[in-house]
Design a protein around this motif. Structure first.
Motif, PDB file in Angstrom:
ATOM      1  N   PHE A 102      -4.239   3.074  -2.565  1.00  0.00           N
ATOM      2  CA  PHE A 102      -4.801   4.424  -2.671  1.00  0.00           C
ATOM      3  C   PHE A 102      -6.093   4.517  -1.840  1.00  0.00           C
ATOM      4  CE2 PHE A 102      -6.012   7.850  -6.078  1.00  0.00           C
ATOM      5  CZ  PHE A 102      -5.896   8.824  -5.120  1.00  0.00           C
ATOM      6  N   ARG A 105       1.407  -3.358   8.523  1.00  0.00           N
ATOM      7  CA  ARG A 105       0.311  -2.472   8.118  1.00  0.00           C
ATOM      8  C   ARG A 105      -0.086  -2.780   6.684  1.00  0.00           C
ATOM      9  NH1 ARG A 105       1.438   0.391  12.578  1.00  0.00           N
ATOM     10  NH2 ARG A 105       3.667   0.792  12.657  1.00  0.00           N
ATOM     11  N   ASP A 153       6.273  -1.068   9.260  1.00  0.00           N
ATOM     12  CA  ASP A 153       5.232  -0.618   8.327  1.00  0.00           C
ATOM     13  C   ASP A 153       4.918  -1.700   7.296  1.00  0.00           C
ATOM     14  OD1 ASP A 153       4.584   1.836   9.313  1.00  0.00           O
ATOM     15  OD2 ASP A 153       5.741   3.003   7.863  1.00  0.00           O
ATOM     16  N   TRP A 194      -6.928   2.810   0.749  1.00  0.00           N
ATOM     17  CA  TRP A 194      -6.588   2.779   2.175  1.00  0.00           C
ATOM     18  C   TRP A 194      -5.886   4.039   2.633  1.00  0.00           C
ATOM     19  CZ3 TRP A 194      -4.773  -3.004   2.520  1.00  0.00           C
ATOM     20  CH2 TRP A 194      -5.890  -3.786   2.852  1.00  0.00           C
ATOM     21  N   PRO A 241      -4.349   2.014  12.909  1.00  0.00           N
ATOM     22  CA  PRO A 241      -4.214   0.771  12.145  1.00  0.00           C
ATOM     23  C   PRO A 241      -3.405   0.913  10.855  1.00  0.00           C
ATOM     24  CG  PRO A 241      -6.462   1.023  12.909  1.00  0.00           C
ATOM     25  CD  PRO A 241      -5.745   2.289  13.279  1.00  0.00           C
ATOM     26  N   ARG A 242      -3.365   2.119  10.293  1.00  0.00           N
ATOM     27  CA  ARG A 242      -2.666   2.252   9.008  1.00  0.00           C
ATOM     28  C   ARG A 242      -1.285   2.870   9.125  1.00  0.00           C
ATOM     29  NH1 ARG A 242      -6.833   5.353   5.606  1.00  0.00           N
ATOM     30  NH2 ARG A 242      -7.876   5.707   7.570  1.00  0.00           N
ATOM     31  N   TRP A 243      -0.968   3.449  10.275  1.00  0.00           N
ATOM     32  CA  TRP A 243       0.382   4.012  10.411  1.00  0.00           C
ATOM     33  C   TRP A 243       0.789   4.043  11.880  1.00  0.00           C
ATOM     34  CZ3 TRP A 243      -3.693   6.920   8.337  1.00  0.00           C
ATOM     35  CH2 TRP A 243      -4.253   7.865   9.178  1.00  0.00           C
ATOM     36  N   SER A 244       2.098   4.144  12.088  1.00  0.00           N
ATOM     37  CA  SER A 244       2.637   4.207  13.432  1.00  0.00           C
ATOM     38  C   SER A 244       2.358   5.584  14.040  1.00  0.00           C
ATOM     39  CB  SER A 244       4.143   3.956  13.365  1.00  0.00           C
ATOM     40  OG  SER A 244       4.743   4.332  14.580  1.00  0.00           O
ATOM     41  N   PHE A 294      -1.906  -1.488   4.562  1.00  0.00           N
ATOM     42  CA  PHE A 294      -1.860  -0.334   3.650  1.00  0.00           C
ATOM     43  C   PHE A 294      -0.470  -0.200   3.015  1.00  0.00           C
ATOM     44  CE2 PHE A 294      -0.528   4.270   4.301  1.00  0.00           C
ATOM     45  CZ  PHE A 294      -0.831   4.682   3.020  1.00  0.00           C
ATOM     46  N   VAL A 342      -6.658   7.066   1.770  1.00  0.00           N
ATOM     47  CA  VAL A 342      -7.616   8.144   1.945  1.00  0.00           C
ATOM     48  C   VAL A 342      -8.337   7.973   3.268  1.00  0.00           C
ATOM     49  CG1 VAL A 342      -9.736   9.113   1.009  1.00  0.00           C
ATOM     50  CG2 VAL A 342      -7.885   8.466  -0.520  1.00  0.00           C
TER      51      VAL A 342
END
Lengths: 329, 203
Positions: free
Chosen positions: B163, B112, B108, B165, A288-291, B114, B167
């Motif tokens: 920050f 996303r 991105d 997100w 969910p936070r990166w590809s 984040f 971690v």
């Protein structure tokens, strides 16, 4: 006589009258400037210290391997350039030894990996409680050079030493009820001080489906680069499943239990949405936070595309036929 | 204090503040940043950007609480320093991490949260850096300029969220930065309420 006189100093070297007159103040200001700059720079440096880089030239002292090793070929070893030993042993995720990548190497000495007992039980006809060295010497060791892909989108090429998990399972003879294999890491906050903080549910647990565990690629690693496994890499015994993200490769195993039900797994308990039970390397399913479409091989600057099942699709894709890997990720 | 003008103060903040960046660049050029140097550089520049941004936002609260005037003099330098670190952080991501792959970066930034949040924080700092000169203060008029520069607080909040997100599990450190930011905001809110009451009384 004229040419004997010292040359006149250039204008740039002459202290301006204002400064000459206020020399004391100038020196005081220079001191305050240097002091303040040092405090500001030093303060920032200290804030960043938590993530110190690994010690330069640090090479852990791993023991020798006592027995001959069979080098594996073909499917079981890639000829891609191997990640240097120093990087493999200083850039680790092993939260039991600290949250930062270099913590495990620094604290590796805390974990006593001998003597070490492994329990293999559950749905088996011949449960086995065995000293790790006795277990290791019961099987021929193989060297297998595998790609390792971390869920954080970096990767390495690691020459492991170990025994195929399937051979160990054959020996304990799974019953017809066995469907899964559950693994547990040592729980001892004195040796694994990271377990004093509740960042994860301790002890670390992982699991595979029985057919995944029996797959010839699945390895119980006991060493790397021809030497005994260093503690930060999960000594004395760790799981290596090369087509899955690195967190499936549970370290410092004390128990292997065959079960009827799907066992709980640590990262899945912590965050179901981000870390599935299967955790097969899949460029088409993003974190969910990166590809996950690309990765950085440690030691390289540019990214490379990530391969389905980490490049082992020909060997393992069949295990998942009929499954929706976007849902069962 | 040496003199009322403190001529050494801002140069010292600039030199001291940039020295970790210089050190990072030197170590990076020599390949001394560990196994994953790009990740290390990203973490460090991001952390410094947030820390210095909080430093710049601490100036007014410190002045209010202590009555000192020197924090007001270093606010701009700290703000520009924070922008420098945030921009370096982004450039490290864009050039070294993503290899200027525009498609991957757009994905991105737009899909996303984040990254969206971090990128937005940087974008908010751009107009602040541009209008940091005295000329711009005059051009906009101080009240407008001041209102615009309150965006720094929004950027800092987004920076803390980014920050948190970033971690994977242990959020202690980002939460500490968040707590500092909350404290700084609380001092301002308290001051604003006090002012409002003071204004309301004579009327």
């Amino acid at each position: 006589m004229r040419d004997k006189l010292p040359p006149e100093p250039p204008g740039s070297e002459v202290t301006p009258e204002k400064l000459y007159v206020r020399r004391r103040e100038f020196i005081k200001n220079a001191g305050l400037f240097a002091g303040t700059a040092a405090v500001v720079g030093g303060g920032l440096y200290l804030l960043g210290m938590k993530r110190t880089r690994p010690m330069d030239g640090f090479v852990p002292d791993a023991g020798a391997v006592a027995q001959p090793v069979v080098p594996a070929q073909g499917l079981f070893s890639t000829d891609e350039p191997r990640t240097p030993y120093e990087d493999i042993t200083t850039y680790n995720n092993f939260y039991e030894l600290g949250l930062d990548k270099n913590d495990p190497a620094r604290r590796a000495h805390l974990l006593k990996t001998r003597p070490w007992t492994v329990v293999i039980d559950g749905e088996v006809h011949k449960p086995w409680t065995v000293d790790v060295d006795q277990l290791i010497s019961a099987f021929p060791l193989e060297e297998r050079v595998y790609r390792m892909r971390c869920v954080e989108a970096w990767s390495m090429v690691i020459p492991w030493l170990g025994l195929p998990l399937g051979k160990l399972l054959d020996r304990v003879q799974p019953t017809s009820f066995a469907k899964y294999v559950a693994f547990t890491t040592l729980e001892d906050p004195e040796q694994l001080p990271g377990q004093k903080s509740p960042v994860l549910d301790w002890p670390y647990v992982e699991g595979l489906r029985l057919d995944e565990a029996q797959h010839p690629l699945t390895l119980l690693a006991t060493g790397l680069y021809g030497k005994q496994l260093p503690a930060q890499n999960g000594a004395p015994l760790r799981l290596v499943v090369p087509w899955k993200y690195g967190f499936k490769g549970i370290k410092s195993i004390v128990r292997i239990t065959l079960t009827r039900e799907q066992p709980p797994t640590t990262w899945n308990i912590t965050n179901k949405r981000e870390y599935g039970f299967y955790a097969n390397v899949n460029p088409a399913v993003d974190h969910p936070r990166w590809s996950q479409a690309s990765e950085r091989r440690i030691g390289e600057t540019s990214r490379r595309p990530t391969l389905p099942f980490n490049g082992y699709a020909d060997a393992v894709a069949g295990l998942y036929s009929g499954m929706d890997l976007k849902r069962d990720f | 204090m040496a003199s009322s003008k403190l001529p050494w103060l801002n140069p010292a903040i600039a030199v001291g503040g940039l020295s970790p960046l210089l050190l990072l660049a030197m170590q990076g050029a020599q390949g001394q940043l560990g196994a994953n140097g790009i990740e290390f550089a990203l973490n460090q520049t991001g952390l410094f950007a947030l820390a210095v941004l909080l430093g710049s936002l601490a100036c007014t609260p410190v002045r209010l609480v202590t009555g000192w005037t020197w924090p007001a003099r270093i606010r701009r330098t700290l703000g520009l320093l924070a922008f420098t670190y945030a921009a370096t952080h982004f450039l490290t991501y864009a050039v070294l991490d993503q290899g200027l792959d525009v498609r991957a970066m757009a994905e991105d930034v737009f899909t996303r949260p984040f990254i969206t949040v971090g990128f937005t924080a940087l974008m908010l700092l751009v107009p602040l850096a541009v209008t940091s000169t005295n000329k711009w203060v005059r051009k906009l008029g101080f009240p407008t300029w001041q209102r615009l520069h309150r965006l720094a607080y929004v950027a800092a909040v987004l920076g803390v969220v980014h920050f948190v997100w970033r971690v994977k599990q242990d959020v202690t450190e980002p939460v500490l930065y968040g707590a500092v930011l909350a404290l700084l905001l609380a001092v301002r809110v308290g001051e604003a309420l006090r002012k409002r009451r003071a204004l309301a009384r004579p009327a």
